[in-house]
Structures are given as C-alpha cells and as structure tokens.
Design a protein around this motif. Structure first.
Motif, PDB file in Angstrom:
ATOM      1  N   ASP A  90       0.804  -1.221   0.000  1.00 34.73           N
ATOM      2  CA  ASP A  90       0.000   0.000   0.000  1.00 34.73           C
ATOM      3  C   ASP A  90       0.839   1.274   0.000  1.00 34.73           C
ATOM      4  OD1 ASP A  90      -2.470  -1.388  -0.008  1.00 34.73           O
ATOM      5  OD2 ASP A  90      -2.274  -1.721   2.146  1.00 34.73           O
ATOM      6  N   VAL A  91       2.059   1.197  -0.488  1.00 35.63           N
ATOM      7  CA  VAL A  91       2.914   2.373  -0.639  1.00 35.63           C
ATOM      8  C   VAL A  91       3.071   2.662  -2.125  1.00 35.63           C
ATOM      9  CG1 VAL A  91       5.241   3.292  -0.291  1.00 35.63           C
ATOM     10  CG2 VAL A  91       4.169   1.923   1.505  1.00 35.63           C
ATOM     11  N   PHE A  92       2.893   3.931  -2.509  1.00 40.34           N
ATOM     12  CA  PHE A  92       3.090   4.331  -3.894  1.00 40.34           C
ATOM     13  C   PHE A  92       4.487   4.913  -4.051  1.00 40.34           C
ATOM     14  CE2 PHE A  92       3.225   7.621  -7.140  1.00 40.34           C
ATOM     15  CZ  PHE A  92       2.771   6.932  -8.241  1.00 40.34           C
ATOM     16  N   VAL A  93       5.270   4.357  -4.952  1.00 37.54           N
ATOM     17  CA  VAL A  93       6.616   4.854  -5.248  1.00 37.54           C
ATOM     18  C   VAL A  93       6.688   5.147  -6.742  1.00 37.54           C
ATOM     19  CG1 VAL A  93       9.092   4.386  -5.152  1.00 37.54           C
ATOM     20  CG2 VAL A  93       7.583   3.455  -3.375  1.00 37.54           C
ATOM     21  N   HIS A  94       6.905   6.402  -7.097  1.00 33.92           N
ATOM     22  CA  HIS A  94       7.001   6.764  -8.506  1.00 33.92           C
ATOM     23  C   HIS A  94       8.198   6.058  -9.144  1.00 33.92           C
ATOM     24  CE1 HIS A  94       7.723   9.325 -12.065  1.00 33.92           C
ATOM     25  NE2 HIS A  94       6.420   9.438 -12.054  1.00 33.92           N
ATOM     26  N   ASP A  95       8.096   5.804 -10.438  1.00 32.61           N
ATOM     27  CA  ASP A  95       9.149   5.036 -11.111  1.00 32.61           C
ATOM     28  C   ASP A  95      10.497   5.744 -11.163  1.00 32.61           C
ATOM     29  OD1 ASP A  95       8.473   6.951 -12.970  1.00 32.61           O
ATOM     30  OD2 ASP A  95       7.939   5.549 -14.558  1.00 32.61           O
ATOM     31  N   TYR A 118      13.711   6.318  -5.598  1.00 32.76           N
ATOM     32  CA  TYR A 118      14.446   5.194  -5.026  1.00 32.76           C
ATOM     33  C   TYR A 118      14.104   5.068  -3.548  1.00 32.76           C
ATOM     34  CZ  TYR A 118      17.390   4.992  -9.193  1.00 32.76           C
ATOM     35  OH  TYR A 118      17.847   4.861 -10.481  1.00 32.76           O
ATOM     36  N   VAL A 119      13.661   3.888  -3.156  1.00 30.61           N
ATOM     37  CA  VAL A 119      13.473   3.574  -1.742  1.00 30.61           C
ATOM     38  C   VAL A 119      14.384   2.391  -1.461  1.00 30.61           C
ATOM     39  CG1 VAL A 119      11.870   2.891   0.070  1.00 30.61           C
ATOM     40  CG2 VAL A 119      11.110   4.438  -1.753  1.00 30.61           C
ATOM     41  N   ASP A 120      15.432   2.624  -0.695  1.00 31.91           N
ATOM     42  CA  ASP A 120      16.454   1.608  -0.490  1.00 31.91           C
ATOM     43  C   ASP A 120      15.997   0.525   0.481  1.00 31.91           C
ATOM     44  OD1 ASP A 120      18.164   3.009  -2.146  1.00 31.91           O
ATOM     45  OD2 ASP A 120      19.172   4.047  -0.502  1.00 31.91           O
ATOM     46  N   ASP A 121      16.543  -0.668   0.294  1.00 32.21           N
ATOM     47  CA  ASP A 121      16.306  -1.744   1.250  1.00 32.21           C
ATOM     48  C   ASP A 121      16.748  -1.280   2.635  1.00 32.21           C
ATOM     49  OD1 ASP A 121      15.355  -3.471  -0.682  1.00 32.21           O
ATOM     50  OD2 ASP A 121      17.313  -4.372  -1.064  1.00 32.21           O
ATOM     51  N   GLY A 122      15.931  -1.587   3.633  1.00 30.73           N
ATOM     52  CA  GLY A 122      16.228  -1.169   4.998  1.00 30.73           C
ATOM     53  C   GLY A 122      15.466   0.060   5.433  1.00 30.73           C
ATOM     54  N   HIS A 161       8.215  12.018  -7.663  1.00 27.17           N
ATOM     55  CA  HIS A 161       9.319  12.045  -8.618  1.00 27.17           C
ATOM     56  C   HIS A 161      10.666  12.364  -7.966  1.00 27.17           C
ATOM     57  CE1 HIS A 161       5.542  12.962 -10.603  1.00 27.17           C
ATOM     58  NE2 HIS A 161       6.070  12.699 -11.792  1.00 27.17           N
ATOM     59  N   PHE A 162      11.673  11.584  -8.318  1.00 28.37           N
ATOM     60  CA  PHE A 162      13.081  11.851  -8.012  1.00 28.37           C
ATOM     61  C   PHE A 162      13.396  11.876  -6.513  1.00 28.37           C
ATOM     62  CE2 PHE A 162      11.926  14.405 -11.862  1.00 28.37           C
ATOM     63  CZ  PHE A 162      12.381  13.476 -12.788  1.00 28.37           C
ATOM     64  N   CYS A 163      12.596  11.208  -5.718  1.00 29.12           N
ATOM     65  CA  CYS A 163      12.886  11.114  -4.284  1.00 29.12           C
ATOM     66  C   CYS A 163      13.905  10.009  -4.012  1.00 29.12           C
ATOM     67  CB  CYS A 163      11.612  10.815  -3.490  1.00 29.12           C
ATOM     68  SG  CYS A 163      10.445  12.187  -3.453  1.00 29.12           S
ATOM     69  N   HIS A 164      14.564  10.107  -2.868  1.00 23.52           N
ATOM     70  CA  HIS A 164      15.476   9.064  -2.414  1.00 23.52           C
ATOM     71  C   HIS A 164      15.281   8.867  -0.915  1.00 23.52           C
ATOM     72  CE1 HIS A 164      19.865   7.373  -2.198  1.00 23.52           C
ATOM     73  NE2 HIS A 164      18.948   6.472  -1.905  1.00 23.52           N
ATOM     74  N   VAL A 165      14.826   7.674  -0.539  1.00 18.89           N
ATOM     75  CA  VAL A 165      14.661   7.303   0.866  1.00 18.89           C
ATOM     76  C   VAL A 165      15.740   6.276   1.183  1.00 18.89           C
ATOM     77  CG1 VAL A 165      13.125   6.341   2.611  1.00 18.89           C
ATOM     78  CG2 VAL A 165      12.188   7.742   0.746  1.00 18.89           C
ATOM     79  N   MET A 166      16.604   6.601   2.137  1.00 22.86           N
ATOM     80  CA  MET A 166      17.795   5.796   2.398  1.00 22.86           C
ATOM     81  C   MET A 166      17.545   4.719   3.454  1.00 22.86           C
ATOM     82  SD  MET A 166      20.826   8.635   2.236  1.00 22.86           S
ATOM     83  CE  MET A 166      21.050   9.644   0.775  1.00 22.86           C
TER      84      MET A 166
END
Length: 202
Positions: free
Chosen positions: A12-17, A20-24, A35-40
């Motif tokens: 149920d999380v939307f992540v634009h193509d 980047y949502v990193d493992d962890g 757009h163009f987000c980065h979650v570390m």
C-alpha cells in the motif's frame, strides 16, 4: 524492499518510477513517494505521508503519520518529525552547527525535533539542535535558531515570535488571557509558559 521501475504499490505504498526507496527503509501504508525522491536505509516514514518531488530522507530519521513534505526538502540524519508535520517547498534542515568541508563531523550530528502539527514555511531554515513545539507556525523565509514554543508564530531572520496560532492554522487575537479562534471556535488560555487549548477539537 520496494520495487523500482514502473509505477507500483507495494504494501500500500506508492513509489514513482523515478524514485528510489532503499532496502532497509521503513515506509508506512498509504504513503506516496513522488518524482526523483530518495529514501535511504534506516529511514522510518509513517503511514499516509506524502513526499513531493526531489525529497531526500536520510538514514537515522523518523517521520510520523500524515506528514506532508513539499518539493526540494532534505530530511537529514538527526531530524525527527512527529505526526502531521508540514514542511513547505525548499525549506532547509541542518544537522551540524559548524560544518567545514575539510573536517568530518558525522559524530557531531545534532537532533532536531519537530513536534505534532507544526508547519515549516517555504524557504524557512531550521538550525539544528532545537525543538519546534506542537502546532508552531514558522513563516516563509524564517531562520529559526532557538527552541519554539507550542502554537507560536515565528518569522524574520533570525526568527522571533509574533503571536500565537490555533491548531487549525489561524492567527489568535488575545485581547485578554483567553482567545477564541475565529475559524474553528477553539478557545485558548495563556499560561506561564505559553498558551493551551481549553478543549482541543483536533
């Protein structure tokens, strides 16, 4: 982890193509990452949040429920956002008080706490190591260098307090020790430390 490539919902999380949502990383249900987000790795984002274009969320950060992060905001290590925090476009957090390019100060990151319901206006700057109170309102372009009380209205450089705000976002007019919000009807009372709602409706 969260699949990249192709607009997708995972848990149920939307992540634009383009994001980047990193493992962890931990991301709550109903959150949208644009757009163009980065979650570390190590970042924790609550449910029903919205991350606008070009948002970076670094490791060691915490974000509560229903936070709205507008375009071009970086949530640096040491920043903690409680529930219902609004971060306006291009506002700035810091996490080192005396940065130098030549000196590594990763072990000197300072904690910044933004409490429930606070609003941080567009292009405001929050100097690290302080606490922003519940439902505080930081105006656009303000530079906040010290702790902010609950419900305080802050603007200027450096930011100073210029009155009080209702939890619904309307300026309060204290003709006496009490004020009633013209929009939602909530009544506030002055205390020795600041103000408090008599019967919160939010």
């Amino acid at each position: 982890g969260y699949r990249r490539g192709g607009r997708t919902r995972v848990s149920d999380v939307f992540v634009h193509d383009s994001a980047y949502v990193d493992d962890g990383a931990q991301v709550g249900a109903g959150t949208k990452i644009w757009h163009f987000c980065h979650v570390m790795p190590g970042a924790v984002i609550g449910a029903q949040c919205s991350l606008g274009q070009n948002v970076v969320v670094m490791n060691g950060t915490r974000m509560g429920r229903n936070c709205k992060i507008q375009n071009n905001v970086s949530i640096y290590t040491g920043v903690i956002l409680e529930d219902h925090v609004f971060c306006g476009p291009s506002m700035v957090f810091t996490n080192v008080i005396n940065p130098r390019s030549e000196i590594v100060r990763r072990n000197e990151y300072q904690r910044t706490l933004v409490k429930r319901g606070a609003s941080l206006g567009a292009n405001s700057t929050i100097v690290c190591g302080i606490e922003i109170g519940c439902y505080a309102f930081i105006a656009a372009g303000a530079v906040v260098t010290k702790d902010v009380p609950d419900y305080a209205l802050m603007y200027g450089n450096p930011a100073r307090q210029h009155g009080w705000m209702c939890a619904c976002g309307i300026h309060l007019d204290f003709a006496s020790d009490e004020a009633r919000c013209a929009a939602c009807g909530e009544t506030y009372r002055k205390t020795g430390e600041g103000i408090e709602p008599l019967a919160s409706r939010l």
